[in-house]
Design a protein around this motif. Sequence first.
Motif, mmCIF file in Angstrom:
data_model
loop_
_atom_site.group_PDB
_atom_site.id
_atom_site.type_symbol
_atom_site.label_atom_id
_atom_site.label_comp_id
_atom_site.label_asym_id
_atom_site.label_seq_id
_atom_site.Cartn_x
_atom_site.Cartn_y
_atom_site.Cartn_z
ATOM 1 N N ALA A 87 -3.950 -43.887 -3.008
ATOM 2 C CA ALA A 87 -5.111 -44.714 -3.462
ATOM 3 C C ALA A 87 -5.727 -44.887 -2.037
ATOM 4 C CB ALA A 87 -3.832 -46.051 -4.637
ATOM 5 N N GLY A 88 -5.534 -45.233 -1.419
ATOM 6 C CA GLY A 88 -6.448 -44.987 -0.422
ATOM 7 C C GLY A 88 -6.170 -46.557 0.660
ATOM 8 N N PRO A 89 -6.477 -46.645 1.702
ATOM 9 C CA PRO A 89 -6.321 -48.182 1.991
ATOM 10 C C PRO A 89 -7.004 -49.369 1.678
ATOM 11 C CG PRO A 89 -7.349 -46.350 3.969
ATOM 12 C CD PRO A 89 -6.698 -46.150 2.504
ATOM 13 N N GLU A 90 -8.298 -49.245 0.732
ATOM 14 C CA GLU A 90 -8.459 -51.097 0.353
ATOM 15 C C GLU A 90 -8.092 -50.943 -0.554
ATOM 16 O OE1 GLU A 90 -10.043 -46.915 1.655
ATOM 17 O OE2 GLU A 90 -11.178 -48.203 3.105
ATOM 18 N N THR A 91 -7.714 -49.696 -1.855
ATOM 19 C CA THR A 91 -6.600 -49.944 -2.811
ATOM 20 C C THR A 91 -5.492 -50.715 -2.167
ATOM 21 O OG1 THR A 91 -7.618 -48.568 -4.185
ATOM 22 C CG2 THR A 91 -6.109 -49.096 -4.698
ATOM 23 N N TYR A 92 -5.277 -50.451 -1.211
ATOM 24 C CA TYR A 92 -3.465 -50.373 -0.413
ATOM 25 C C TYR A 92 -3.595 -52.005 -0.196
ATOM 26 C CZ TYR A 92 0.263 -51.415 2.691
ATOM 27 O OH TYR A 92 1.294 -51.196 2.782
ATOM 28 N N ASP A 93 -4.407 -52.588 0.647
ATOM 29 C CA ASP A 93 -4.938 -54.310 0.615
ATOM 30 C C ASP A 93 -4.450 -54.848 -1.059
ATOM 31 O OD1 ASP A 93 -5.072 -52.902 3.271
ATOM 32 O OD2 ASP A 93 -7.345 -53.229 3.092
ATOM 33 N N LYS A 94 -5.768 -54.143 -1.793
ATOM 34 C CA LYS A 94 -6.366 -55.325 -2.994
ATOM 35 C C LYS A 94 -5.081 -55.244 -3.848
ATOM 36 C CE LYS A 94 -11.059 -53.789 -4.236
ATOM 37 N NZ LYS A 94 -11.158 -52.838 -5.097
ATOM 38 N N SER B 105 -2.561 -47.129 -10.305
ATOM 39 C CA SER B 105 -2.771 -46.595 -8.989
ATOM 40 C C SER B 105 -1.474 -46.794 -8.432
ATOM 41 C CB SER B 105 -4.148 -47.103 -8.104
ATOM 42 O OG SER B 105 -3.485 -48.812 -7.697
ATOM 43 N N VAL B 106 -0.731 -47.979 -8.591
ATOM 44 C CA VAL B 106 0.829 -48.165 -8.732
ATOM 45 C C VAL B 106 1.711 -47.483 -9.621
ATOM 46 C CG1 VAL B 106 2.256 -50.062 -7.885
ATOM 47 C CG2 VAL B 106 -0.210 -50.651 -7.366
ATOM 48 N N THR C 234 -6.036 -42.605 13.068
ATOM 49 C CA THR C 234 -5.322 -43.445 12.336
ATOM 50 C C THR C 234 -5.770 -43.977 11.980
ATOM 51 O OG1 THR C 234 -3.736 -42.723 13.515
ATOM 52 C CG2 THR C 234 -3.257 -44.512 12.791
ATOM 53 N N VAL C 235 -5.849 -44.420 10.443
ATOM 54 C CA VAL C 235 -5.408 -45.706 9.973
ATOM 55 C C VAL C 235 -4.674 -46.640 9.235
ATOM 56 C CG1 VAL C 235 -6.832 -47.154 7.459
ATOM 57 C CG2 VAL C 235 -8.109 -44.619 8.417
ATOM 58 N N PHE C 236 -4.809 -47.715 10.178
ATOM 59 C CA PHE C 236 -2.996 -48.663 10.065
ATOM 60 C C PHE C 236 -3.188 -49.890 8.790
ATOM 61 C CE2 PHE C 236 -0.171 -51.712 11.491
ATOM 62 C CZ PHE C 236 0.577 -50.964 12.018
#
Length: 493
Positions: free
Chosen positions: A275-282, A294-295, A447-449
């Motif tokens: 899903a990518g970091p941005e969707t992870y944050d949401k 996405s989950v 790295t994108v943490f």
Amino acid sequence: MQDVLRSSTTEYDEGDFHMSKRTLRQGGVVIASLALTLTACGGSSKSDNGASGSSGGGSSAGASGGAAAGKTVQGKSGPLDCSVFSSFGDIKGKTISVYTTIVAPEDKPQIDSYKPFEDCTGAKVNYEGNKDMESQLLVRIKGGNAPDIAYIPQPGLLQQAVKAAGSKADPAPQTVIDNVTKYFGKDWAGYGSVDGKLYAAPLGANVKSFVWYSPKMFKDHNYQVPTTWDQLMQLTAQIAKDDKNAKPWCAGFESGGATGWPGTDWVEELMLRTAGPETYDKWVKHEIPFNDPSVVKALDTAGAILKNPAYVNGGYGGVKTIATTAFQDGGQPILDGTCYMHQQASFYAANWPKGTKIGPDGDIFAFYEPSMDASSKPVEGAGEFVASFRNAPEVEAFRTYLSSPFWANEKAIISTGWVSANKGANIANFKNPIDALSVKTLQDPATVFRFDGSDAMPAAVGTGSFWKGMVNWITGASTKSVLDSIEASWPKS
């Protein structure tokens, strides 16, 4: 004006790097009396220029004042010019209380790493370790008995602590802000912030995005470490085809009252990758529902491994044994050849039997859990943050010390099983190969943490329904029913 505690960052040759749920900066003119020379082991040092900034501490002492002026002490990582602390004033005899979950025997290197600061300043750090610190911190804050400094292991708890403390919560002084900006970056600064203001610099860290394996087994079968998710799945299928006496993967979700947390890591890793970091944050903030498509995709991607009886559970039995296999035991079948791979964090190194050689040519090692393609590198991990509840020059001086590369290198030299995300840390100082690999991963520009998602969610979900849901899922419940149940458990306010 107070100047930032600065340290040179030791250069290292990447060619010299052969080891392969629960943790200083602006350009400008250096005031000569505040320059700090760091001579780290295994490399040459260079000065890191810095500019001064106003501090919230209110100390008016100049560079020539204070007990530390003109003195140098020797640390494990090199000399520390004590004049860097002079702008905080004379803090000799002052005390700083520290409250943390880090207890014996892990507390000794932590305490020992404070010695250069104490020798320089004459201040004393009073250390209190308590395994129940996470539950007791808010009690102490509300009771008017907050520590000067607390090492907080979850961003969610930091948010609660700062809000509970109100005006007693001390935002990071400029010296710490400068250090975090230069040596940690936006990802880590965000997790140490409340309502957009930095309150806590990172302390220690760990990396969860690892797959443990046997280098010898890979070499014997001519298997290559995968660099994309497709390659990982191809390797998984190849192992299942080649070795009928073993399984490609082994896993364990059992962890006493925390049973299920290793399963949450699988979902988090796949959310970052699919899903990518941005969707992870949401997702973590519940800006999208827990049962969002996405989950569903992330959990089903994990299920392609964990729910496939041809792929798990090496050394233990079928899919359902994952629920009852202790997480400490989960990867052990790699050593007897009945399992090839095990997803687990850097801290899993402590669970291998005594005498196990960890390294690229050893009995066991780890590789980065690949993303969907080699061009991206999301990394999940965790760590602690240094929060303060007393505004005083000695407290600010110590916070500045802890956010500097000098402290990170000092701690690295005297520790094993400890990792820092400080970009000024010299990889050569991390003697344990998995620690060195972790630091290299965190320092990689690609790295994108992202912090462990369940640790940042409300407790009812992150340490409740999410854990339980993963156990239900691995023992037969459908992806839809599990995610719907977790979504229904999310607090309404």
